[in-house]
Motif scaffolding. Sequence first.
Motif, PDB file in Angstrom:
ATOM      1  N   PHE A   1      28.033  11.450 -20.550  1.00 31.92           N
ATOM      2  CA  PHE A   1      28.581  12.548 -21.329  1.00 31.92           C
ATOM      3  C   PHE A   1      30.088  12.632 -21.121  1.00 31.92           C
ATOM      4  O   PHE A   1      30.595  12.388 -20.023  1.00 31.92           O
ATOM      5  N   SER A   2      30.793  13.018 -22.178  1.00 37.67           N
ATOM      6  CA  SER A   2      32.237  13.207 -22.066  1.00 37.67           C
ATOM      7  C   SER A   2      32.548  14.432 -21.214  1.00 37.67           C
ATOM      8  O   SER A   2      31.803  15.416 -21.230  1.00 37.67           O
ATOM      9  N   ASP A   3      33.659  14.358 -20.487  1.00 40.15           N
ATOM     10  CA  ASP A   3      34.100  15.512 -19.695  1.00 40.15           C
ATOM     11  C   ASP A   3      35.264  16.231 -20.358  1.00 40.15           C
ATOM     12  O   ASP A   3      35.956  17.024 -19.727  1.00 40.15           O
ATOM     13  N   ALA A   4      35.484  15.963 -21.641  1.00 41.76           N
ATOM     14  CA  ALA A   4      36.559  16.623 -22.391  1.00 41.76           C
ATOM     15  C   ALA A   4      36.093  18.009 -22.828  1.00 41.76           C
ATOM     16  O   ALA A   4      35.326  18.140 -23.784  1.00 41.76           O
ATOM     17  N   VAL A   5      36.527  19.041 -22.125  1.00 39.05           N
ATOM     18  CA  VAL A   5      36.099  20.406 -22.425  1.00 39.05           C
ATOM     19  C   VAL A   5      36.811  20.903 -23.676  1.00 39.05           C
ATOM     20  O   VAL A   5      38.035  20.912 -23.751  1.00 39.05           O
ATOM     21  N   ARG A   6      36.050  21.333 -24.672  1.00 36.30           N
ATOM     22  CA  ARG A   6      36.580  21.792 -25.952  1.00 36.30           C
ATOM     23  C   ARG A   6      36.576  23.330 -25.936  1.00 36.30           C
ATOM     24  O   ARG A   6      36.877  23.936 -24.901  1.00 36.30           O
ATOM     25  N   PRO A   7      36.225  24.016 -27.032  1.00 40.80           N
ATOM     26  CA  PRO A   7      36.154  25.483 -26.978  1.00 40.80           C
ATOM     27  C   PRO A   7      35.271  25.974 -25.844  1.00 40.80           C
ATOM     28  O   PRO A   7      34.250  25.363 -25.518  1.00 40.80           O
ATOM     29  N   ALA A   8      35.672  27.081 -25.252  1.00 39.20           N
ATOM     30  CA  ALA A   8      34.948  27.645 -24.114  1.00 39.20           C
ATOM     31  C   ALA A   8      35.058  29.164 -24.166  1.00 39.20           C
ATOM     32  O   ALA A   8      35.977  29.712 -24.781  1.00 39.20           O
TER      33      ALA A   8
ATOM     34  N   TYR B   1      30.984  29.079 -20.497  1.00 39.37           N
ATOM     35  CA  TYR B   1      30.198  28.279 -21.434  1.00 39.37           C
ATOM     36  C   TYR B   1      31.178  27.390 -22.191  1.00 39.37           C
ATOM     37  O   TYR B   1      32.213  27.872 -22.672  1.00 39.37           O
ATOM     38  N   PHE B   2      30.859  26.102 -22.299  1.00 40.80           N
ATOM     39  CA  PHE B   2      31.837  25.197 -22.909  1.00 40.80           C
ATOM     40  C   PHE B   2      31.160  24.047 -23.648  1.00 40.80           C
ATOM     41  O   PHE B   2      30.038  23.637 -23.326  1.00 40.80           O
ATOM     42  N   GLN B   3      31.861  23.538 -24.660  1.00 41.47           N
ATOM     43  CA  GLN B   3      31.453  22.367 -25.402  1.00 41.47           C
ATOM     44  C   GLN B   3      32.259  21.166 -24.913  1.00 41.47           C
ATOM     45  O   GLN B   3      33.355  21.340 -24.367  1.00 41.47           O
ATOM     46  N   VAL B   4      31.725  19.966 -25.116  1.00 43.63           N
ATOM     47  CA  VAL B   4      32.457  18.750 -24.778  1.00 43.63           C
ATOM     48  C   VAL B   4      32.431  17.808 -25.974  1.00 43.63           C
ATOM     49  O   VAL B   4      31.611  17.960 -26.891  1.00 43.63           O
ATOM     50  N   SER B   5      33.304  16.835 -25.960  1.00 42.29           N
ATOM     51  CA  SER B   5      33.363  15.861 -27.045  1.00 42.29           C
ATOM     52  C   SER B   5      32.018  15.161 -27.222  1.00 42.29           C
ATOM     53  O   SER B   5      31.306  14.891 -26.242  1.00 42.29           O
ATOM     54  N   PHE B   6      31.675  14.888 -28.471  1.00 42.54           N
ATOM     55  CA  PHE B   6      30.518  14.084 -28.891  1.00 42.54           C
ATOM     56  C   PHE B   6      29.156  14.753 -28.717  1.00 42.54           C
ATOM     57  O   PHE B   6      28.156  14.207 -29.181  1.00 42.54           O
ATOM     58  N   PHE B   7      29.094  15.924 -28.083  1.00 41.35           N
ATOM     59  CA  PHE B   7      27.799  16.515 -27.718  1.00 41.35           C
ATOM     60  C   PHE B   7      27.404  17.636 -28.668  1.00 41.35           C
ATOM     61  O   PHE B   7      28.208  18.524 -28.967  1.00 41.35           O
ATOM     62  N   ASN B   8      26.155  17.615 -29.117  1.00 43.08           N
ATOM     63  CA  ASN B   8      25.597  18.673 -29.962  1.00 43.08           C
ATOM     64  C   ASN B   8      24.925  19.717 -29.055  1.00 43.08           C
ATOM     65  O   ASN B   8      23.720  19.774 -28.899  1.00 43.08           O
ATOM     66  N   GLY B   9      25.763  20.549 -28.467  1.00 42.34           N
ATOM     67  CA  GLY B   9      25.270  21.581 -27.563  1.00 42.34           C
ATOM     68  C   GLY B   9      26.386  22.103 -26.684  1.00 42.34           C
ATOM     69  O   GLY B   9      27.570  21.940 -27.004  1.00 42.34           O
ATOM     70  N   PHE B  10      26.016  22.736 -25.562  1.00 43.43           N
ATOM     71  CA  PHE B  10      27.018  23.291 -24.662  1.00 43.43           C
ATOM     72  C   PHE B  10      26.447  23.398 -23.255  1.00 43.43           C
ATOM     73  O   PHE B  10      25.251  23.176 -23.033  1.00 43.43           O
ATOM     74  N   PHE B  11      27.320  23.741 -22.322  1.00 42.67           N
ATOM     75  CA  PHE B  11      26.948  23.854 -20.911  1.00 42.67           C
ATOM     76  C   PHE B  11      27.278  25.238 -20.372  1.00 42.67           C
ATOM     77  O   PHE B  11      28.188  25.912 -20.875  1.00 42.67           O
ATOM     78  N   GLU B  12      26.553  25.613 -19.336  1.00 40.61           N
ATOM     79  CA  GLU B  12      26.841  26.836 -18.576  1.00 40.61           C
ATOM     80  C   GLU B  12      27.344  26.409 -17.190  1.00 40.61           C
ATOM     81  O   GLU B  12      26.672  25.639 -16.495  1.00 40.61           O
ATOM     82  N   TYR B  13      28.517  26.917 -16.817  1.00 42.88           N
ATOM     83  CA  TYR B  13      29.127  26.575 -15.525  1.00 42.88           C
ATOM     84  C   TYR B  13      29.285  27.844 -14.704  1.00 42.88           C
ATOM     85  O   TYR B  13      29.829  28.845 -15.187  1.00 42.88           O
ATOM     86  N   ASP B  14      28.777  27.812 -13.457  1.00 41.69           N
ATOM     87  CA  ASP B  14      28.877  28.947 -12.553  1.00 41.69           C
ATOM     88  C   ASP B  14      30.132  28.807 -11.705  1.00 41.69           C
ATOM     89  O   ASP B  14      30.275  27.835 -10.945  1.00 41.69           O
ATOM     90  N   LEU B  15      31.050  29.771 -11.823  1.00 39.86           N
ATOM     91  CA  LEU B  15      32.323  29.657 -11.121  1.00 39.86           C
ATOM     92  C   LEU B  15      32.171  29.813  -9.611  1.00 39.86           C
ATOM     93  O   LEU B  15      32.888  29.159  -8.844  1.00 39.86           O
ATOM     94  N   ALA B  16      31.246  30.651  -9.175  1.00 43.45           N
ATOM     95  CA  ALA B  16      31.092  30.900  -7.740  1.00 43.45           C
ATOM     96  C   ALA B  16      30.542  29.678  -7.018  1.00 43.45           C
ATOM     97  O   ALA B  16      31.017  29.314  -5.934  1.00 43.45           O
ATOM     98  N   THR B  17      29.541  29.024  -7.607  1.00 40.30           N
ATOM     99  CA  THR B  17      28.929  27.863  -6.957  1.00 40.30           C
ATOM    100  C   THR B  17      29.578  26.553  -7.366  1.00 40.30           C
ATOM    101  O   THR B  17      29.264  25.492  -6.806  1.00 40.30           O
ATOM    102  N   ASP B  18      30.480  26.628  -8.362  1.00 38.28           N
ATOM    103  CA  ASP B  18      31.215  25.452  -8.823  1.00 38.28           C
ATOM    104  C   ASP B  18      30.277  24.343  -9.298  1.00 38.28           C
ATOM    105  O   ASP B  18      30.425  23.177  -8.937  1.00 38.28           O
TER     106      ASP B  18
END
Length: 427
Positions: free
Chosen positions: A266-273, A283-300
Motif C-alpha cells: 500500500f502507498s504511504d502517501a497520505v491524502r485528505p485526512a 482518518y486518512f486516505q492514501v494514493s491508489f486505495f479505495n478506502g481509508f484508515f483509522e490511526y490512533d495518535l496515543a498508541t501511534d
Amino acid sequence: MPASRTRHLCSVAAALVLSVAAVPAAAASTRTSPASASTTAAASQAGLREVLFVGNNWDGTADVLESSGDYTRIGRIDVVPDKAQRMAEINADPIKWIYFMVIRNSVGEGHDQFVDDMYSTPDGSSVVVSRPSFADVVSIDLATGRVNWRFKVAGYRADHMAVSPDGTRVAVSASTANTVHVLDIDSGRELGRFATGDKPHENIFTKDGKYLYNMSIGEVNTALDAPWLDWTKGDRHITVVDASTFRQVKIIDMRQRLDAIGLKDFSDAVRPAVFSPDESKLYFQVSFFNGFFEYDLATDRITRTKTLPKNPATGDDRTTFVNDSRHHGLSMRPDGSKLCVAGTMDDYATVVDRATLQEGPLVPASKPYWATVSGDGKDCVISESGSDQVTAIDFATGQKRLSVPVGDHPQRVRLGHVQDGWTGPTG
C-alpha cells in the motif's frame, strides 16, 4: 509557437521538473494594494453571512453558495483578475513558462489550475486563494474584486491550504519546494515556514491552534505506479510543527505503520485526512486505495482499515488514476458519528458509520474531488469535478438531497463568510 514544438518542450520540461522539483526556490511577497484590516474575531461575527466557497479550478472562479438548505448561488468571484499581468511574467521567463506548461499538461490534465484552495477573512471582506499555475496566494477584495495582496510561494506551484482556528493565519503548501508557508491572512506577510516531505499537500491545524500537520504525497505525475516502484515516489510523511514557532514536533511515517499490519504494497502517501472531534483519531486516505484508515495518535498505530467497493468500470490500472488518487475527499459529521468519502475514480460518494465502518448507499457522482460539511452540519457536500456541480448528501440517511451547478472543474469546497447583503464584487 508551433504546436509540435510546444509538445516537445513540455515533454522535455516534465523530465526537468521531476529532477529538480524538490529544490526550494526563493519566495517573495508583493502587494498590489494595501489589505483591509480585519476586526477582531469576536467583532467580525456581526453582519456576516455564512457561505460555501466552491473553487472552480479550470475556470479561475469561485462560486459562493448558501451554506446549507438549498445551496442557492449568491455570487461568483473572478480569482484571476490579474491574469494578463501574470501571463506576461510567465511568458517572459523561460523557466516559469516550462513549469506553467508542465502543470497544465500533468496535474492540470490539459488545463491551467487557477484555484486550488480558499478561505475568507474573519470579517468577511476578502477571500484568500491559492493559485497553482501562478505559484502564489492572493487576497481578493469581495467588494471590488481586486487583489489586496499577493504572496509568491517558493518554487513553482501552490497547493492546499489551511486556516488557523482564529482565522488570522493561513498555511499553504509550496509543492515543488517541499515547503509550507504560514501567512498573516490580512496582510499576506509571511509569519514563518517549515520544511516537509516531498510534495506537501494537505494541511490541518489542531482545533486549539497549537499544532499544524502537513501531509506530503510525493511524486504523483509519473507512470511508475506499480507497488514495487513505490520507492520512486519520494519521501512521504506527516510533518507536525508547533504552529507558533514552526519548529518540527514530530514526523509520522505511515510506511512503518502500514508495514506493521501487513500492508507493504500500500502507498504511504497520505491524502485528505480528518481528525475525530476529540482529536484522538486521524482518518486518512492514501494514493491508489479505495478506502481509508483509522490511526490512533496515543498508541501511534493504524487501528482499522476500511476497504470500500470498487466500480467495475474503473479498473485497477493505477496509471489511469488522476494524480494517483483513487479516492480523494474525506469529511466528518460534527458529532463524529459519520464519515463521508469521495470515491473519486470510482464515481461515487458514500457515508460511513464511524463505529461499525459500514458504508451506506453508494451515491453516483462524476469524479468527486472533495468532501466537506454543510454549515448546519446535516449534509456532506461533495464537488463533482466531472459534471461541474456540487452535491449534498444527507448524513443521517446517506441519500443524495440535491445538486447545484457551478463552474468548470470544482475541487475544494470551504465554509466561510461574506458580509450581509453581498451578491458579488461590484468593481
